[in-house]
Design a protein around this motif. Structure first.
Motif, PDB file in Angstrom:
ATOM      1  N   TYR A  52      -0.327 121.606  50.056  1.00 24.33           N
ATOM      2  CA  TYR A  52      -1.507 121.322  49.229  1.00 24.33           C
ATOM      3  C   TYR A  52      -1.502 122.053  47.887  1.00 24.33           C
ATOM      4  O   TYR A  52      -2.458 121.956  47.128  1.00 24.33           O
ATOM      5  N   GLY A  53      -0.451 122.828  47.625  1.00 16.90           N
ATOM      6  CA  GLY A  53      -0.336 123.447  46.304  1.00 16.90           C
ATOM      7  C   GLY A  53      -0.619 124.942  46.239  1.00 16.90           C
ATOM      8  O   GLY A  53      -0.358 125.564  45.214  1.00 16.90           O
ATOM      9  N   ASN A  54      -1.170 125.524  47.310  1.00 23.63           N
ATOM     10  CA  ASN A  54      -1.483 126.963  47.244  1.00 23.63           C
ATOM     11  C   ASN A  54      -0.227 127.806  47.033  1.00 23.63           C
ATOM     12  O   ASN A  54      -0.208 128.696  46.179  1.00 23.63           O
ATOM     13  N   SER A  55       0.796 127.540  47.810  1.00 17.16           N
ATOM     14  CA  SER A  55       2.023 128.341  47.692  1.00 17.16           C
ATOM     15  C   SER A  55       2.696 128.104  46.342  1.00 17.16           C
ATOM     16  O   SER A  55       3.275 129.026  45.763  1.00 17.16           O
ATOM     17  N   SER A  56       2.609 126.868  45.849  1.00 17.90           N
ATOM     18  CA  SER A  56       3.183 126.581  44.529  1.00 17.90           C
ATOM     19  C   SER A  56       2.474 127.396  43.468  1.00 17.90           C
ATOM     20  O   SER A  56       3.107 127.976  42.575  1.00 17.90           O
ATOM     21  N   SER A 108       3.822 128.109  52.877  1.00 11.89           N
ATOM     22  CA  SER A 108       2.674 128.000  53.782  1.00 11.89           C
ATOM     23  C   SER A 108       3.187 127.516  55.144  1.00 11.89           C
ATOM     24  O   SER A 108       4.381 127.276  55.320  1.00 11.89           O
ATOM     25  N   THR A 109       2.258 127.375  56.069  1.00 10.92           N
ATOM     26  CA  THR A 109       2.550 126.785  57.381  1.00 10.92           C
ATOM     27  C   THR A 109       1.668 125.560  57.520  1.00 10.92           C
ATOM     28  O   THR A 109       0.515 125.568  57.093  1.00 10.92           O
ATOM     29  N   THR A 110       2.230 124.511  58.090  1.00 11.32           N
ATOM     30  CA  THR A 110       1.446 123.285  58.225  1.00 11.32           C
ATOM     31  C   THR A 110       1.485 122.801  59.681  1.00 11.32           C
ATOM     32  O   THR A 110       2.155 123.421  60.517  1.00 11.32           O
ATOM     33  N   GLY A 111       0.771 121.715  59.945  1.00 11.55           N
ATOM     34  CA  GLY A 111       0.762 121.151  61.305  1.00 11.55           C
ATOM     35  C   GLY A 111       0.347 122.209  62.311  1.00 11.55           C
ATOM     36  O   GLY A 111      -0.639 122.911  62.117  1.00 11.55           O
ATOM     37  N   GLN A 112       1.138 122.344  63.368  1.00  2.00           N
ATOM     38  CA  GLN A 112       0.927 123.423  64.343  1.00  2.00           C
ATOM     39  C   GLN A 112       2.118 124.361  64.218  1.00  2.00           C
ATOM     40  O   GLN A 112       3.060 124.287  65.000  1.00  2.00           O
ATOM     41  N   GLY A 113       2.093 125.202  63.211  1.00  2.00           N
ATOM     42  CA  GLY A 113       3.182 126.163  63.021  1.00  2.00           C
ATOM     43  C   GLY A 113       4.433 125.546  62.415  1.00  2.00           C
ATOM     44  O   GLY A 113       5.533 126.050  62.624  1.00  2.00           O
ATOM     45  N   GLU A 114       4.241 124.465  61.661  1.00  4.54           N
ATOM     46  CA  GLU A 114       5.422 123.782  61.117  1.00  4.54           C
ATOM     47  C   GLU A 114       5.745 124.182  59.687  1.00  4.54           C
ATOM     48  O   GLU A 114       4.895 124.690  58.954  1.00  4.54           O
ATOM     49  N   GLY A 155      -0.962 131.340  55.296  1.00  2.00           N
ATOM     50  CA  GLY A 155      -1.403 130.692  56.522  1.00  2.00           C
ATOM     51  C   GLY A 155      -2.888 130.906  56.715  1.00  2.00           C
ATOM     52  O   GLY A 155      -3.605 131.312  55.787  1.00  2.00           O
ATOM     53  N   ASP A 156      -3.310 130.628  57.919  1.00  2.00           N
ATOM     54  CA  ASP A 156      -4.728 130.709  58.258  1.00  2.00           C
ATOM     55  C   ASP A 156      -4.793 131.212  59.700  1.00  2.00           C
ATOM     56  O   ASP A 156      -4.275 130.557  60.616  1.00  2.00           O
ATOM     57  N   SER A 157      -5.401 132.382  59.875  1.00  6.92           N
ATOM     58  CA  SER A 157      -5.352 133.023  61.186  1.00  6.92           C
ATOM     59  C   SER A 157      -6.239 132.332  62.215  1.00  6.92           C
ATOM     60  O   SER A 157      -6.285 132.757  63.372  1.00  6.92           O
ATOM     61  N   PHE A 212      -0.218 131.448  63.310  1.00  3.61           N
ATOM     62  CA  PHE A 212      -0.485 131.998  61.980  1.00  3.61           C
ATOM     63  C   PHE A 212       0.816 132.279  61.214  1.00  3.61           C
ATOM     64  O   PHE A 212       1.669 133.037  61.675  1.00  3.61           O
ATOM     65  N   ALA A 213       0.930 131.649  60.055  1.00  4.00           N
ATOM     66  CA  ALA A 213       2.032 131.899  59.106  1.00  4.00           C
ATOM     67  C   ALA A 213       3.416 131.789  59.758  1.00  4.00           C
ATOM     68  O   ALA A 213       4.341 132.498  59.365  1.00  4.00           O
ATOM     69  N   ASP A 214       3.521 130.905  60.720  1.00  2.97           N
ATOM     70  CA  ASP A 214       4.765 130.816  61.480  1.00  2.97           C
ATOM     71  C   ASP A 214       5.959 130.348  60.650  1.00  2.97           C
ATOM     72  O   ASP A 214       7.093 130.754  60.896  1.00  2.97           O
TER      73      ASP A 214
HETATM   74  C1  LIG Z   1      -3.466 120.319  58.446  1.00  5.54           C
HETATM   75  C2  LIG Z   1      -3.267 121.810  58.286  1.00  5.54           C
HETATM   76  C3  LIG Z   1      -2.502 122.477  59.225  1.00  5.54           C
HETATM   77  C4  LIG Z   1      -2.306 123.877  59.112  1.00  5.54           C
HETATM   78  N1  LIG Z   1      -1.573 124.544  60.069  1.00  5.54           N
HETATM   79  C5  LIG Z   1      -1.445 125.883  59.980  1.00  5.54           C
HETATM   80  C6  LIG Z   1      -0.747 126.606  60.994  1.00  5.54           C
HETATM   81  O1  LIG Z   1      -0.221 126.074  61.950  1.00  5.54           O
HETATM   82  N2  LIG Z   1      -0.647 127.967  60.846  1.00  5.54           N
HETATM   83  C7  LIG Z   1      -1.186 128.620  59.792  1.00  5.54           C
HETATM   84  O2  LIG Z   1      -1.056 129.845  59.716  1.00  5.54           O
HETATM   85  N3  LIG Z   1      -1.851 127.961  58.815  1.00  5.54           N
HETATM   86  C8  LIG Z   1      -1.994 126.617  58.888  1.00  5.54           C
HETATM   87  N4  LIG Z   1      -2.680 125.946  57.906  1.00  5.54           N
HETATM   88  C9  LIG Z   1      -3.241 126.699  56.767  1.00  5.54           C
HETATM   89  C10 LIG Z   1      -2.355 126.624  55.527  1.00  5.54           C
HETATM   90  O3  LIG Z   1      -1.094 127.235  55.759  1.00  5.54           O
HETATM   91  C11 LIG Z   1      -3.058 127.362  54.389  1.00  5.54           C
HETATM   92  O4  LIG Z   1      -4.238 126.644  54.058  1.00  5.54           O
HETATM   93  C12 LIG Z   1      -2.212 127.500  53.157  1.00  5.54           C
HETATM   94  O5  LIG Z   1      -2.907 128.236  52.183  1.00  5.54           O
HETATM   95  C13 LIG Z   1      -1.832 126.160  52.576  1.00  5.54           C
HETATM   96  O6  LIG Z   1      -0.906 126.375  51.537  1.00  5.54           O
HETATM   97  P1  LIG Z   1      -0.235 125.142  50.751  1.00  5.54           P
HETATM   98  O7  LIG Z   1      -1.330 124.521  49.928  1.00  5.54           O
HETATM   99  O8  LIG Z   1       0.797 125.765  49.895  1.00  5.54           O
HETATM  100  O9  LIG Z   1       0.330 124.219  51.764  1.00  5.54           O
HETATM  101  C14 LIG Z   1      -2.883 124.567  58.016  1.00  5.54           C
HETATM  102  C15 LIG Z   1      -3.657 123.867  57.070  1.00  5.54           C
HETATM  103  C16 LIG Z   1      -3.847 122.512  57.203  1.00  5.54           C
HETATM  104  C17 LIG Z   1      -4.723 121.799  56.189  1.00  5.54           C
END
Ligand SMILES: Cc1cc2nc3c(=O)[nH]c(=O)nc-3n(C[C@H](O)[C@H](O)[C@H](O)COP(=O)(O)O)c2cc1C
Length: 148
Positions: free
Chosen positions: A12-16, A57-63, A93-95, A100-102
């Motif tokens: 979503y751009g946060n890490s960028s 960042s981490t997305t999905g479920q730790g992806e 990540g998001d705790s 978290f931050a996997d």
């Molecule tokens: C759909 C979705 C899934 C996420 N899954 C995780 C997760 O598994 N573990 C985690 O620590 N954070 C998770 N996050 C939180 C993001 O890592 C966090 O919002 C991060 O700042 C996003 O950075 P980005 O914009 O660079 O992707 C998730 C956020 C979203 C919206």
């Protein structure tokens, strides 16, 4: 002067945005900083002397985000040992997630397995704790840069 490659994994751009602020700080301190938003193993190979700063960042479920996944996959598959490579990791990540931050953790573990040398500790930025990831990163960078 040190050359730093900022390797970004972002959905979503946060890490960028964090990487851009870090690159600005590095440049203002006289270092060379380049951002790779879709890094490949070859990008790393052609810059053997660059320090890596992974910002993911981490997305999905730790992806692992899609734009850094190809690099991680290449590293896992070809497993190029890099004992002379130095690196740092900023893991967003998001705790509230169990994972978290996997992604940042996985990249750190992989680089350790490849014998790269980490500078400092991993910076974990928790979206539950700060609404200013860039500010948190800049504060950490001021110390991190001293070890470059
Ligand atoms: C759909 C979705 C899934 C996420 N899954 C995780 C997760 O598994 N573990 C985690 O620590 N954070 C998770 N996050 C939180 C993001 O890592 C966090 O919002 C991060 O700042 C996003 O950075 P980005 O914009 O660079 O992707 C998730 C956020 C979203 C919206």
């Amino acid at each position: 002067m040190v050359s730093v490659l900022l390797v970004v994994g972002s959905v979503y751009g946060n890490s960028s945005s964090v990487a851009e602020e870090c690159a600005e700080l590095l440049r203002s301190a006289g270092h060379e900083a380049d951002i790779l938003s879709n890094a490949s193993l070859n990008d790393l190979k052609v810059r053997p002397d660059s320090v890596l700063l992974v910002c993911t960042s981490t997305t999905g479920q730790g992806e692992i985000p899609d734009n850094i996944y190809p690099l991680v996959n290449e590293l896992r598959e070809s497993f190029p040992l890099m004992p002379d490579r130095r690196y740092g990791v900023i893991a967003l990540g998001d705790s509230s997630y169990e994972t978290f931050a996997d992604a940042g953790r996985q990249v750190d573990e992989l680089l350790q397995e490849l014998q790269a040398k980490r500078i400092g500790e991993v910076l974990y930025i928790d979206a539950c704790e700060t609404a200013d990831p860039e500010g948190t990163a800049i504060e950490w960078m001021r110390e991190w840069m001293k070890a470059l």
